[in-house]
Design a protein around this motif. Sequence first.
Motif, PDB file in Angstrom:
ATOM      1  N   ARG A 197       0.822  -1.269  -0.018  1.00  9.89           N
ATOM      2  CA  ARG A 197       0.044   0.055   0.128  1.00  9.89           C
ATOM      3  C   ARG A 197       0.879   1.330   0.046  1.00  9.89           C
ATOM      4  O   ARG A 197       0.354   2.306   0.175  1.00  9.89           O
ATOM      5  N   THR A 198       2.109   1.044  -0.304  1.00  5.04           N
ATOM      6  CA  THR A 198       2.990   2.399  -0.219  1.00  5.04           C
ATOM      7  C   THR A 198       3.744   2.356  -1.400  1.00  5.04           C
ATOM      8  O   THR A 198       3.750   1.581  -2.366  1.00  5.04           O
ATOM      9  N   GLY A 199       4.481   3.502  -1.771  1.00 11.70           N
ATOM     10  CA  GLY A 199       5.059   3.595  -3.192  1.00 11.70           C
ATOM     11  C   GLY A 199       6.249   2.745  -3.018  1.00 11.70           C
ATOM     12  O   GLY A 199       6.802   2.148  -2.082  1.00 11.70           O
ATOM     13  N   ALA A 200       6.911   2.669  -4.174  1.00 13.48           N
ATOM     14  CA  ALA A 200       8.140   1.885  -4.447  1.00 13.48           C
ATOM     15  C   ALA A 200       9.177   2.113  -3.463  1.00 13.48           C
ATOM     16  O   ALA A 200      10.034   1.131  -3.058  1.00 13.48           O
ATOM     17  N   ALA A 201       9.464   3.310  -3.140  1.00 11.30           N
ATOM     18  CA  ALA A 201      10.785   3.807  -2.233  1.00 11.30           C
ATOM     19  C   ALA A 201      10.561   3.122  -1.024  1.00 11.30           C
ATOM     20  O   ALA A 201      11.394   2.350  -0.419  1.00 11.30           O
TER      21      ALA A 201
END
Length: 307
Positions: A197-201
Amino acid sequence: APDSRQARARGSLLLAACADALGSVFEGERNLSPERVADAVDTTASALCWTDDTAQMLVLAEHLGAGGGRIEPDRLAAAFADAWSTEPWRGYGRGAARMLAQISDGTPWREAAQSAFDGAGSLGNGAAMRAAPVGLVPGRSLDEVADAATASAVVSHVHPEGVDGAVTQALAVAIVATTPRGQRLQANEVIEPIASRTGAAFAAELRAIPALLDGPATAISDRYRCDATALGAVPPALAVFLRHPDDPVALAKEAIGLGGDTDTIAAMAAAVCGAYCGEAAVPPTWTAALEQAARVRAAADRLALVP
Ligand code: 8NA
Ligand code: MG
Ligand code: MG
Ligand code: MG
């Protein structure tokens, strides 16, 4: 009941406030000696005075508790600004203080948050450090928790990493607050629902945690910056929790011992630990010394009763 929603909420907010206070003495220091940290954590001689982390966490808890678990951005931003203007000495970072002063002076929060750091928005850990209450609202799906965490973050932190810090912290609390005690916590059952549920970084930093669970704690401070950024502070806090899920004293020593943003990393790890262990795991010597412990308990109780 010892394992009720109320016990989990109280455990989370109380432990976070205690760890914030314990860690605040060392904020910004590096290469801390384990003896100094152990001494501070083991001998709670003086009062435990918390900082901006807990001040904002309580504002958010009280906002959710009074508002049926919903985020009202205009009112939330105003409440953060009020808390700052009443107690500007709580240890706010410079960027945060500037933004809260702008909001106090009438700048709309959208404008203040968007214009921070030359228009990049803040990627500081300030939205994460206050996010635990979002994960303590009963009966929410993980997608609903992530959406509410985002809404709570963007009143001050619009950079995607600043938002992901809050999403990660709120989801970690939500996941462990509903995990039955006694069954061994599986790291990937906490990490994967968050990383998806988070961005790739952020996901990459979270997925590095399992390799750090068995070795020395120095592997954590080698891997992460442990600074006032969300990306540098939230993953190591979750790593420390997963190494000491039911031992708040060991958790506080290890989180503080990483150095850097000690109060914030310790508070975030402790908020997750308390949501897992409940109030019974909070050392009584800590709560006895804790500033405004009755207010912290009341905020937790109200949150646990949201319909
Ligand atoms: P913030 O928005 O000022 O962000 C914290 C830090 O992150 C900033 O000081 C910058 O170094 C860095 N940062 C944020 N956004 C960017 C960007 N877009 N580009 C480059 N660098 C960036 O404040 P916050 O509320 O997010 O920070 C929370 C921290 O503030 C916690 O550690 C809290 O305890 C407090 N804090 C206090 C002190 C102190 O001296 N008392 C020091 C550091 C932090
Ligand atoms: Mg602080
Ligand atoms: Mg242990
Ligand atoms: Mg800090």
